[in-house]
Structure formats: structure tokens, C-alpha cells
Enzyme design. Structure first.
Site, mmCIF file in Angstrom:
data_model
loop_
_atom_site.group_PDB
_atom_site.id
_atom_site.type_symbol
_atom_site.label_atom_id
_atom_site.label_comp_id
_atom_site.label_asym_id
_atom_site.label_seq_id
_atom_site.Cartn_x
_atom_site.Cartn_y
_atom_site.Cartn_z
ATOM 1 N N ARG A 105 76.947 23.520 55.813
ATOM 2 C CA ARG A 105 77.444 23.387 54.439
ATOM 3 C C ARG A 105 78.960 23.472 54.364
ATOM 4 N NH1 ARG A 105 77.616 20.363 51.096
ATOM 5 N NH2 ARG A 105 75.390 20.142 51.520
ATOM 6 N N LYS A 140 99.577 19.936 41.989
ATOM 7 C CA LYS A 140 98.345 20.272 41.269
ATOM 8 C C LYS A 140 97.166 20.241 42.240
ATOM 9 C CE LYS A 140 100.227 18.431 36.964
ATOM 10 N NZ LYS A 140 100.159 17.371 35.930
ATOM 11 N N LYS A 172 112.837 20.452 36.467
ATOM 12 C CA LYS A 172 111.932 19.939 35.450
ATOM 13 C C LYS A 172 112.447 20.280 34.055
ATOM 14 C CE LYS A 172 107.545 19.793 36.452
ATOM 15 N NZ LYS A 172 107.394 18.373 36.798
ATOM 16 N N GLU A 202 113.960 15.699 36.547
ATOM 17 C CA GLU A 202 113.058 15.036 35.613
ATOM 18 C C GLU A 202 113.799 14.753 34.311
ATOM 19 O OE1 GLU A 202 109.803 16.999 32.851
ATOM 20 O OE2 GLU A 202 109.028 16.791 34.892
ATOM 21 N N ASP A 223 109.793 10.707 33.328
ATOM 22 C CA ASP A 223 108.555 11.334 32.892
ATOM 23 C C ASP A 223 108.075 10.808 31.546
ATOM 24 O OD1 ASP A 223 106.477 13.292 33.333
ATOM 25 O OD2 ASP A 223 107.392 14.465 31.725
#
Length: 284
Positions: A105, A140, A172, A202, A223
Site C-alpha cells: 500500500r 502549494k 509578493k 509580483e 499576477d
């Protein structure tokens, strides 16, 4: 497409695989196998595809088997990066039944998850193949599995982005807000970074882009811009820095984004939304 990367080194694989096995084996081991299978029983099995896709994660699967039984090895027939069809044999195992059943598994979990990432990546790569744009993933990722998932993206033909907060500077929107302006954020970053540190920023608007270009960062992340704005941004950049697009990217939008002339398109879905590829273990 990017070349298929080599297997991850054991020093990276081992703690991830050990955690997965300890999660499954708990405090008492594989009770079912120990109760029903005699130690001298042998098995021959194949790992086979149930669905079409791109294979990844065989390094983790092989290391799983090695930790359960160092005397056994996974004989790979379809290496990572291979295109598979339902019924294709990915690998073969011959040896002690207890070892195979205990490892089964966890091995399949690694292959299914990472092949799912590679398969989704390939669909995005194919969608922009008529352009020069390259598909990259983001941070992510599943906690603890970033190295595995980033490698799976490369197995699917995507390219590498930064692995973490420590290998590049990516300013960012919240960094800009805390600094007060694009200019201030870039001045601080340039003063801090050594000559080998990449700086990307960004921007959300063409005004921010114009401000950022004065400081010549290595790359600019455009973005959540619509395609018309992206084309204008690419024209303003005019090859001076690397142009990356992000935000709202899916299979219905990615080709149009690529056609604006951006160099890279970052897609969080490659790692946060990829479905498992169905693979199974069959006795032969």
C-alpha cells in the site's frame, strides 16, 4: 520538455518513506500478513496501470521495499516519465510474500500520488506546446512531500521553480504592502541579496510593472492579469527580464495565457489538485 530527473538521493527519500511506513505499521506491524502468511511463502507480482498517464514516484516505491526487505528489489519496466496505458506493467516483484504485502500500500500510494502530479503536469505542458512558454509548479505542495512532488512535475515535463523560501527572493503583494511600495521592496532586496541570488517580484498592474522594471529584477510575476493586459506587459518587458504569469490558470485558460508571450506559467493545481493515478498490484 525538461529531461526526467534522476531519482532523489536516499538521504531525502528515507525520512519521508520511513514516516509513511511508520504511519501504516504503527506499534505492532502488519497484523494481517503476520497472522495469515507463513515466513517462507514466496510471491511473484506486477505493479500495473489501471488508467493512462505518466509515471513518477518509483524511487520512493523502491525505497519503501528496500526498508521493508533489503534483500528485495523492484524491477522497473516503465521508468519515471514513461507514458503508460491501462494494463501496462510498471514493475515486477519476486520474493517473500510477507515483504511484498507489507510494502504494497505504501508503494502504491507513492506511485499513485506522484504519477497523478506528473500526469496533470503533462496535460498542461501539452496544452502550451505550440508556444515557448514553460509550465512550473509552486510551493502549494503536500507538507513534507515537496521534494517528491516537485520531482514528479519534472517527470511530467514541467520545469523547476523555487523549492522553498531559502533558494530565491520572490517579493509578493504582501511584502510590497509591508514595505510601502514596489520600489522600496526591490531596493531592500537588492541591498540584501548576493550576486547569485535571483530576485523576482509580483505585480498586479502595469503601473507596478513600470516601477519594477526600473530596478531590473531577474524576473517579474504578472499576477491575475487578463490576456490583453499580459500582452501589454510582455511588450513593456520586451525581453529585458523573465516574464512569468500566474493566477486563474487552468486547462481552459493556459493556452491563451501562453500565447501572450510570457516565458513561464506557474500552476498551483499541479500539486494541490492532481488526482491520483490508479495503479494496482496483481499476482502473476
Amino acid at each position: 520538455m525538461s529531461p526526467v530527473p534522476p531519482p532523489l538521493p536516499a538521504v531525502i527519500l528515507e525520512p519521508i518513506v520511513r514516516l509513511a511506513l511508520s504511519e501504516d505499521l504503527g506499534r505492532a506491524g502488519d497484523l494481517t500478513t503476520d497472522a495469515t502468511i507463513s515466513p517462507d511463502t514466496k510471491m511473484s507480482v506486477v505493479i500495473a496501470a489501471r488508467k493512462p498517464g505518466i509515471i513518477a514516484g518509483l524511487d520512493a516505491a523502491a525505497h519503501t521495499l528496500h526498508l521493508i526487505d533489503p534483500a528485495m528489489a523492484l524491477a522497473i519496466e516503465k521508468p519515471d516519465g514513461s507514458t503508460i496505458a491501462p494494463g501496462d506493467v510498471i514493475g515486477r516483484l519476486d520474493g517473500t510474500a510477507r515483504s511484498i504485502l507489507t510494502a504494497e500500500r505504501t508503494m502504491l500510494n507513492f506511485i499513485g500520488r506522484l504519477s497523478g502530479v506528473a500526469t496533470m503536469t503533462r496535460t498542461f505542458v501539452d496544452a502550451v506546446a505550440h508556444t515557448d512558454a514553460k509550465i512550473v509548479c509552486t510551493r502549494k505542495t503536500t507538507p513534507g512531500h515537496r521534494a517528491l512532488e516537485k520531482r514528479a512535475v519534472r517527470c511530467g515535463g514541467g520545469t523547476a521553480h523555487r523549492y522553498g523560501l531559502d533558494d530565491a527572493i520572490l517579493i509578493k503583494d504582501n511584502h510590497i504592502a509591508a514595505c510601502g511600495s514596489v520600489a522600496e521592496a526591490l531596493m531592500r532586496a537588492k541591498a540584501y541579496a548576493g550576486h547569485l541570488r535571483m530576485i523576482e517580484i509580483e505585480v498586479d498592474t502595469l503601473d507596478q510593472l513600470e516601477e519594477a522594471l526600473k530596478f531590473a529584477p531577474h524576473a517579474i510575476l504578472l499576477d491575475n492579469m487578463d490576456n490583453d493586459t499580459l500582452r501589454r506587459a510582455v511588450g513593456m518587458i520586451d525581453g529585458r527580464v523573465t516574464a512569468e504569469a500566474s493566477g486563474g490558470v487552468n486547462l481552459s485558460t493556459v493556452a491563451g495565457i501562453a500565447e501572450t508571450g510570457v516565458d513561464y506559467i506557474s500552476v498551483g493545481a499541479l500539486t494541490h489538485s492532481a488526482p491520483n493515478l490508479d495503479v494496482g498490484l496483481d499476482v502473476v
